[in-house]
Design a protein around this motif. Structure first.
Motif, short mmCIF file in Angstrom:
data_model
loop_
_atom_site.label_atom_id
_atom_site.label_comp_id
_atom_site.label_asym_id
_atom_site.label_seq_id
_atom_site.Cartn_x
_atom_site.Cartn_y
_atom_site.Cartn_z
N GLY A 22 0.81 -1.21 0.00
CA GLY A 22 0.00 0.00 0.00
C GLY A 22 0.84 1.26 0.00
O GLY A 22 0.35 2.34 -0.34
N VAL A 23 2.09 1.16 0.43
CA VAL A 23 3.02 2.29 0.37
C VAL A 23 4.27 1.83 -0.37
O VAL A 23 5.38 2.19 -0.05
CB VAL A 23 3.38 2.81 1.78
CG1 VAL A 23 2.20 3.49 2.42
CG2 VAL A 23 3.87 1.66 2.67
N GLY A 24 4.05 1.02 -1.39
CA GLY A 24 5.11 0.24 -2.00
C GLY A 24 6.13 1.01 -2.79
O GLY A 24 5.96 2.18 -3.12
N ASP A 25 7.23 0.29 -3.09
CA ASP A 25 8.28 0.72 -4.00
C ASP A 25 9.17 1.83 -3.46
O ASP A 25 9.87 2.48 -4.21
CB ASP A 25 7.69 1.17 -5.34
CG ASP A 25 6.83 0.09 -5.98
OD1 ASP A 25 7.01 -1.08 -5.62
OD2 ASP A 25 5.99 0.43 -6.81
N LYS A 26 9.15 2.04 -2.16
CA LYS A 26 9.96 3.10 -1.55
C LYS A 26 11.11 2.48 -0.74
O LYS A 26 11.00 1.39 -0.20
CB LYS A 26 9.10 4.00 -0.67
CG LYS A 26 8.01 4.74 -1.44
CD LYS A 26 7.13 5.57 -0.52
CE LYS A 26 6.11 6.38 -1.32
NZ LYS A 26 5.17 5.53 -2.06
N ILE A 27 12.23 3.22 -0.68
CA ILE A 27 13.38 2.82 0.11
C ILE A 27 13.43 3.71 1.35
O ILE A 27 13.31 4.94 1.26
CB ILE A 27 14.69 2.95 -0.68
CG1 ILE A 27 14.63 2.13 -1.97
CG2 ILE A 27 15.88 2.54 0.19
CD1 ILE A 27 14.61 0.63 -1.77
N TYR A 28 13.62 3.08 2.51
CA TYR A 28 13.63 3.79 3.78
C TYR A 28 14.99 3.66 4.47
O TYR A 28 15.66 2.63 4.37
CB TYR A 28 12.56 3.21 4.73
CG TYR A 28 11.15 3.57 4.34
CD1 TYR A 28 10.48 4.63 4.95
CD2 TYR A 28 10.49 2.86 3.34
CE1 TYR A 28 9.19 4.95 4.59
CE2 TYR A 28 9.19 3.19 2.98
CZ TYR A 28 8.55 4.24 3.60
OH TYR A 28 7.27 4.57 3.23
N GLU A 29 15.37 4.73 5.17
CA GLU A 29 16.49 4.70 6.10
C GLU A 29 15.92 4.43 7.48
O GLU A 29 15.01 5.14 7.93
CB GLU A 29 17.22 6.03 6.08
CG GLU A 29 18.43 6.10 6.99
CD GLU A 29 19.06 7.47 6.97
OE1 GLU A 29 20.13 7.61 6.34
OE2 GLU A 29 18.49 8.41 7.55
N ILE A 30 16.44 3.40 8.16
CA ILE A 30 15.87 2.96 9.43
C ILE A 30 16.93 3.06 10.52
O ILE A 30 18.02 2.50 10.39
CB ILE A 30 15.37 1.51 9.32
CG1 ILE A 30 14.33 1.39 8.20
CG2 ILE A 30 14.79 1.04 10.66
CD1 ILE A 30 14.07 -0.04 7.78
N ASP A 31 16.60 3.79 11.58
CA ASP A 31 17.47 3.90 12.75
C ASP A 31 17.02 2.85 13.75
O ASP A 31 15.96 2.98 14.36
CB ASP A 31 17.38 5.31 13.34
CG ASP A 31 18.32 5.52 14.52
OD1 ASP A 31 18.71 4.52 15.16
OD2 ASP A 31 18.65 6.68 14.81
N VAL A 32 17.80 1.77 13.90
CA VAL A 32 17.37 0.67 14.76
C VAL A 32 17.61 0.98 16.23
O VAL A 32 17.16 0.23 17.10
CB VAL A 32 18.07 -0.66 14.37
CG1 VAL A 32 17.66 -1.08 12.98
CG2 VAL A 32 19.59 -0.53 14.49
N THR A 33 18.29 2.09 16.54
CA THR A 33 18.44 2.51 17.94
C THR A 33 17.17 3.19 18.43
O THR A 33 16.64 2.87 19.50
CB THR A 33 19.64 3.46 18.09
OG1 THR A 33 20.82 2.80 17.64
CG2 THR A 33 19.82 3.88 19.54
N SER A 34 16.66 4.12 17.63
CA SER A 34 15.45 4.85 18.03
C SER A 34 14.17 4.24 17.47
O SER A 34 13.06 4.68 17.80
CB SER A 34 15.54 6.30 17.55
OG SER A 34 15.59 6.35 16.12
N LEU A 35 14.32 3.22 16.60
CA LEU A 35 13.18 2.56 15.95
C LEU A 35 12.34 3.56 15.16
O LEU A 35 11.11 3.57 15.22
CB LEU A 35 12.32 1.80 16.97
CG LEU A 35 13.02 0.67 17.71
CD1 LEU A 35 12.07 0.00 18.68
CD2 LEU A 35 13.58 -0.36 16.73
#
Length: 201
Positions: A22-35
């Protein structure tokens, strides 16, 4: 999901929002410290492809993020962080690519439901120079899952092998030796910028 090795930064990985979400085809930067996550760019691929884009791998020298379209005759693209643009890199043989890892200037992948390991080499502009089949794992069929590669050439993988969920490694330096480490449901893998290996289902 893939790593950017930049130790002063928080633990950062990159992830893909798949086409059927539903929000497809996008690339995300994810901070796994702050989630927390931040959408970097829209790949512009068809949202009807539920498993694409896929096969993310980060080139730390040229600051480029590669990803596959997940097509039967697959294509590789890259996002250039230095000059923010989305680019077509070229065709990659073998079938649909759901995993990708970067090592020593090359993109490594195992096409879905095969036992064949390929690599791609690149021109200075980021497009594919050549591809080659580097190893065949006879009697093995990998269904992904994901891979992540250490700086010394050890590829970790999470997939099913012949239908059994398996965590494994391939030593790129030492004759592409495959070691099945443990049984584990297949997951997405990434080395964070803190050097830790992260997984999620």
């Amino acid at each position: 999901a893939v790593v950017e090795y930049n130790t002063p930064c928080p633990a950062i990985i990159y992830g893909t929002s798949l086409g059927g979400s539903g929000v497809g085809d996008k690339i995300y930067e994810i901070d796994v410290t702050s989630l927390t996550s931040n959408m970097l760019f829209d790949t512009g691929l068809s949202p009807s492809n539920v498993n694409g884009p896929n096969g993310n791998a980060y080139d730390p020298i040229n600051n480029r993020l590669y990803y596959s379209a997940y097509l039967s005759s697959d294509k590789l693209y890259f996002y250039d962080f230095t000059n923010p643009t989305n680019n077509y890199a070229g065709l990659i043989p073998g079938g649909r690519v759901a995993c990708g890892g970067w090592y020593n200037g090359e993109y490594y992948y195992i096409p879905q439901s095969t036992g064949t390991l390929y690599k791609a080499d690149f021109n200075p502009d980021g497009t594919i120079l050549s591809t080659s089949l580097v190893q065949v794992y006879s009697g093995k069929s990998f269904s992904f899952g994901d891979v992540a590669i250490t700086s010394n050439g050890l590829m970790y993988g999470s997939s099913t092998i012949n239908g059994v969920g398996t965590f494994w490694s391939i030593d790129i330096i030492n004759s592409y030796l495959l070691t099945e480490i443990s049984n584990l449901p297949h997951m997405q893998l990434a080395f964070g910028s803190d050097g830790l290996l992260y997984a999620h289902d």
